[in-house]
Write a protein that holds these residues in place. Sequence first.
Motif, PDB file in Angstrom:
ATOM      1  N   VAL A 121     -23.584  49.383  34.680  1.00 27.67           N
ATOM      2  CA  VAL A 121     -23.456  48.033  35.218  1.00 27.67           C
ATOM      3  C   VAL A 121     -24.808  47.361  35.397  1.00 27.67           C
ATOM      4  CG1 VAL A 121     -23.462  48.800  37.624  1.00 27.67           C
ATOM      5  CG2 VAL A 121     -22.335  46.651  37.001  1.00 27.67           C
ATOM      6  N   THR A 122     -25.871  48.147  35.626  1.00 29.70           N
ATOM      7  CA  THR A 122     -27.180  47.543  35.857  1.00 29.70           C
ATOM      8  C   THR A 122     -27.801  46.994  34.580  1.00 29.70           C
ATOM      9  OG1 THR A 122     -28.363  49.636  35.559  1.00 29.70           O
ATOM     10  CG2 THR A 122     -27.597  49.104  37.791  1.00 29.70           C
ATOM     11  N   THR A 123     -27.246  47.368  33.436  1.00 30.45           N
ATOM     12  CA  THR A 123     -27.810  46.883  32.174  1.00 30.45           C
ATOM     13  C   THR A 123     -26.876  45.937  31.443  1.00 30.45           C
ATOM     14  OG1 THR A 123     -26.967  48.854  31.018  1.00 30.45           O
ATOM     15  CG2 THR A 123     -29.231  48.927  31.832  1.00 30.45           C
ATOM     16  N   THR A 128     -14.971  40.996  40.828  1.00 28.38           N
ATOM     17  CA  THR A 128     -14.567  42.345  41.206  1.00 28.38           C
ATOM     18  C   THR A 128     -15.291  43.333  40.310  1.00 28.38           C
ATOM     19  OG1 THR A 128     -12.733  42.182  39.658  1.00 28.38           O
ATOM     20  CG2 THR A 128     -12.299  41.581  41.962  1.00 28.38           C
ATOM     21  N   PRO A 129     -15.425  44.626  40.703  1.00 25.34           N
ATOM     22  CA  PRO A 129     -16.082  45.615  39.841  1.00 25.34           C
ATOM     23  C   PRO A 129     -15.423  45.694  38.468  1.00 25.34           C
ATOM     24  CG  PRO A 129     -15.730  46.492  42.043  1.00 25.34           C
ATOM     25  CD  PRO A 129     -14.999  45.185  41.990  1.00 25.34           C
ATOM     26  N   LYS A 130     -16.218  46.038  37.465  1.00 24.80           N
ATOM     27  CA  LYS A 130     -15.700  46.130  36.102  1.00 24.80           C
ATOM     28  C   LYS A 130     -14.688  47.277  36.018  1.00 24.80           C
ATOM     29  CE  LYS A 130     -18.722  43.088  34.558  1.00 24.80           C
ATOM     30  NZ  LYS A 130     -19.218  42.618  35.854  1.00 24.80           N
ATOM     31  N   PRO A 131     -13.646  47.107  35.214  1.00 23.15           N
ATOM     32  CA  PRO A 131     -12.673  48.190  35.049  1.00 23.15           C
ATOM     33  C   PRO A 131     -13.282  49.362  34.304  1.00 23.15           C
ATOM     34  CG  PRO A 131     -12.189  46.355  33.576  1.00 23.15           C
ATOM     35  CD  PRO A 131     -13.275  45.892  34.488  1.00 23.15           C
ATOM     36  N   ALA A 132     -12.633  50.516  34.399  1.00 20.67           N
ATOM     37  CA  ALA A 132     -13.185  51.763  33.858  1.00 20.67           C
ATOM     38  C   ALA A 132     -13.380  51.717  32.352  1.00 20.67           C
ATOM     39  CB  ALA A 132     -12.292  52.938  34.239  1.00 20.67           C
ATOM     40  N   TYR A 133     -12.561  50.919  31.653  1.00 22.26           N
ATOM     41  CA  TYR A 133     -12.654  50.882  30.189  1.00 22.26           C
ATOM     42  C   TYR A 133     -13.780  49.980  29.678  1.00 22.26           C
ATOM     43  CZ  TYR A 133     -10.295  46.414  30.853  1.00 22.26           C
ATOM     44  OH  TYR A 133      -9.976  45.153  31.272  1.00 22.26           O
ATOM     45  N   TYR A 134     -14.430  49.242  30.573  1.00 16.78           N
ATOM     46  CA  TYR A 134     -15.341  48.181  30.147  1.00 16.78           C
ATOM     47  C   TYR A 134     -16.660  48.733  29.607  1.00 16.78           C
ATOM     48  CZ  TYR A 134     -17.856  43.765  30.202  1.00 16.78           C
ATOM     49  OH  TYR A 134     -18.563  42.656  29.831  1.00 16.78           O
ATOM     50  N   TYR A 135     -17.182  48.095  28.562  1.00 18.21           N
ATOM     51  CA  TYR A 135     -18.498  48.408  27.999  1.00 18.21           C
ATOM     52  C   TYR A 135     -19.042  47.152  27.338  1.00 18.21           C
ATOM     53  CZ  TYR A 135     -15.980  48.707  23.552  1.00 18.21           C
ATOM     54  OH  TYR A 135     -15.200  48.422  22.462  1.00 18.21           O
ATOM     55  N   GLU A 136     -20.337  47.161  27.074  1.00 20.39           N
ATOM     56  CA  GLU A 136     -20.965  46.034  26.388  1.00 20.39           C
ATOM     57  C   GLU A 136     -21.966  46.528  25.354  1.00 20.39           C
ATOM     58  OE1 GLU A 136     -20.958  42.661  29.940  1.00 20.39           O
ATOM     59  OE2 GLU A 136     -22.852  43.436  29.188  1.00 20.39           O
ATOM     60  N   GLN A 137     -22.017  45.860  24.220  1.00 18.19           N
ATOM     61  CA  GLN A 137     -23.114  46.071  23.276  1.00 18.19           C
ATOM     62  C   GLN A 137     -24.211  45.080  23.624  1.00 18.19           C
ATOM     63  OE1 GLN A 137     -22.356  45.771  19.030  1.00 18.19           O
ATOM     64  NE2 GLN A 137     -24.547  45.669  18.590  1.00 18.19           N
ATOM     65  N   ILE A 138     -25.382  45.612  23.971  1.00 18.60           N
ATOM     66  CA  ILE A 138     -26.486  44.736  24.372  1.00 18.60           C
ATOM     67  C   ILE A 138     -27.679  44.868  23.425  1.00 18.60           C
ATOM     68  CG2 ILE A 138     -25.786  44.697  26.779  1.00 18.60           C
ATOM     69  CD1 ILE A 138     -27.989  46.718  27.387  1.00 18.60           C
ATOM     70  N   ASP A 139     -27.562  45.723  22.399  1.00 12.64           N
ATOM     71  CA  ASP A 139     -28.613  45.862  21.397  1.00 12.64           C
ATOM     72  C   ASP A 139     -27.956  46.337  20.110  1.00 12.64           C
ATOM     73  OD1 ASP A 139     -31.081  45.959  20.145  1.00 12.64           O
ATOM     74  OD2 ASP A 139     -32.052  47.102  21.748  1.00 12.64           O
ATOM     75  N   GLY A 152     -19.715  38.429  33.256  1.00 12.44           N
ATOM     76  CA  GLY A 152     -18.408  38.689  33.849  1.00 12.44           C
ATOM     77  C   GLY A 152     -17.413  39.165  32.830  1.00 12.44           C
ATOM     78  N   VAL A 153     -16.357  39.762  33.308  1.00 16.24           N
ATOM     79  CA  VAL A 153     -15.317  40.259  32.422  1.00 16.24           C
ATOM     80  C   VAL A 153     -14.358  39.121  32.110  1.00 16.24           C
ATOM     81  CG1 VAL A 153     -13.555  42.034  32.159  1.00 16.24           C
ATOM     82  CG2 VAL A 153     -15.502  42.442  33.637  1.00 16.24           C
ATOM     83  N   ARG A 154     -14.023  38.975  30.827  1.00 18.12           N
ATOM     84  CA  ARG A 154     -13.037  37.963  30.442  1.00 18.12           C
ATOM     85  C   ARG A 154     -11.642  38.573  30.616  1.00 18.12           C
ATOM     86  NH1 ARG A 154     -17.665  36.662  30.192  1.00 18.12           N
ATOM     87  NH2 ARG A 154     -18.582  35.140  28.796  1.00 18.12           N
ATOM     88  N   GLU A 155     -11.046  38.337  31.722  1.00 20.22           N
ATOM     89  CA  GLU A 155      -9.755  38.929  32.015  1.00 20.22           C
ATOM     90  C   GLU A 155      -8.775  37.842  32.422  1.00 20.22           C
ATOM     91  OE1 GLU A 155      -8.379  42.101  31.949  1.00 20.22           O
ATOM     92  OE2 GLU A 155     -10.146  42.461  30.731  1.00 20.22           O
TER      93      GLU A 155
END
Length: 423
Positions: A221-223, A258-269, A228-231
């Motif tokens: 979450v720190t990176t 609210t905190p991100k759900p367990a399935y959430y991830y992001e490509q940042i590079d 926000g999550v599109r939900e």
Amino acid sequence: MIPYGKQQIDQSDIDAVVEVLKSDFLTQGPMVPRFEQTIARYCGVGDAVAVNSGTSALHIACLALDLGPGDTLWTSPITFVASANCALYCGAKVDFVDIDPATYNMSPEALEEKLKQARESKSLPKVVVPVHMCGQPCNMEAIHALAQEYDFRVIEDACHALGGKYKQEPIGNCRYSDITIFSFHPVKIITTGEGGMAVTNDQTLAERMELLRSHGITRNVTTYGSMGVRESGSKTHPYAHTPIPPYTNTPKHPYIDTPKPAYYYEQIDLGFNYRMTDIQAALGISQMKRLDQFVARRSQLAARYDELLSDLPVTTPWQHPNGSSAWHLYVVRLDLEKMNLTRRQVFEYLRKKGIGINVHYIPVHTHPYYQAMGFEWGMFPESEKYYQEAITLPLFPAMTEKEQDRVVDALKRILPTEHTEGH
């Protein structure tokens, strides 16, 4: 055929792999971080990042140091091509520094002279990659001092050198470099089948390499890079009291979310699939238990070669007193003038006798791909002279003294000694 190098696998290695095969995790499970911790502790370094090859480790190390178009990387011509190719993967340029004729490693004197010229022409390197050839450490203190003076970063290519020491400390502690790279190919000191590791004392570099080895995706979450999550359902913006519709463009400031759900991830590079599996890591952990034993046996065989070859027209490996080699390779240089033979004749004779000798390495700058960039024979004379004379004799922990005697006897049959005039 006696191979020039060979892995040593015992029942404990097999049991370790089978245990993983029976577990819930084959790829990214608990074994990979455990292997990383094992290597980090052994080397006395802060962080370790496991990947699927030494080449991959070199690539992400260069990217972590922001090597890119307009930059240049310098390395040794006497190395496997990956030490240079890693720069090209990043869109950077490559150049080379000639070797020390005694150690076969990058010459600090040649490096300093080249740096002086590069400063005048404003073409200093961004990264220098010294290679611990055969397992013998480079003069890292001198290279580090030059890095401070000329402002370049250092990646130690220690793919030959796990288990070796420099100034009585483990190679890989990164005292004189930003990042050190290891390889776990089957002929290396320990094996994971295929695999590699990048180690560093810089946590920021470690985090960048961890990101790059796995598609540039994070679940930390720190990176996270987005806001926000599109939900489905509404979100509340901190500066407005009206709901923001779902799936809309994110504002520049974060949602109160609210905190991100367990399935959430992001490509940042933009990363790669360079991950090591738990199967490989389990083998690596098991092999590490015998690392010092492997290096000790290699050292013992190398010392025995030194003695057995003493009356032949070859130069046996010289070892710098500041270092302790891991003895990945045992390379001798043929005295071609005394022999009245070519290196090829010696090579082919020994191969026919079942001796799996090899040559490490063809200078990188002489390959057609690099010659197309403008490199030519004659540019790095010490490296080229080494190449004309070098052969690699078999050396691996499971090698018996009887096998070693076979190698030496075959050499004595073709090379002149104090008592014979040749074959």
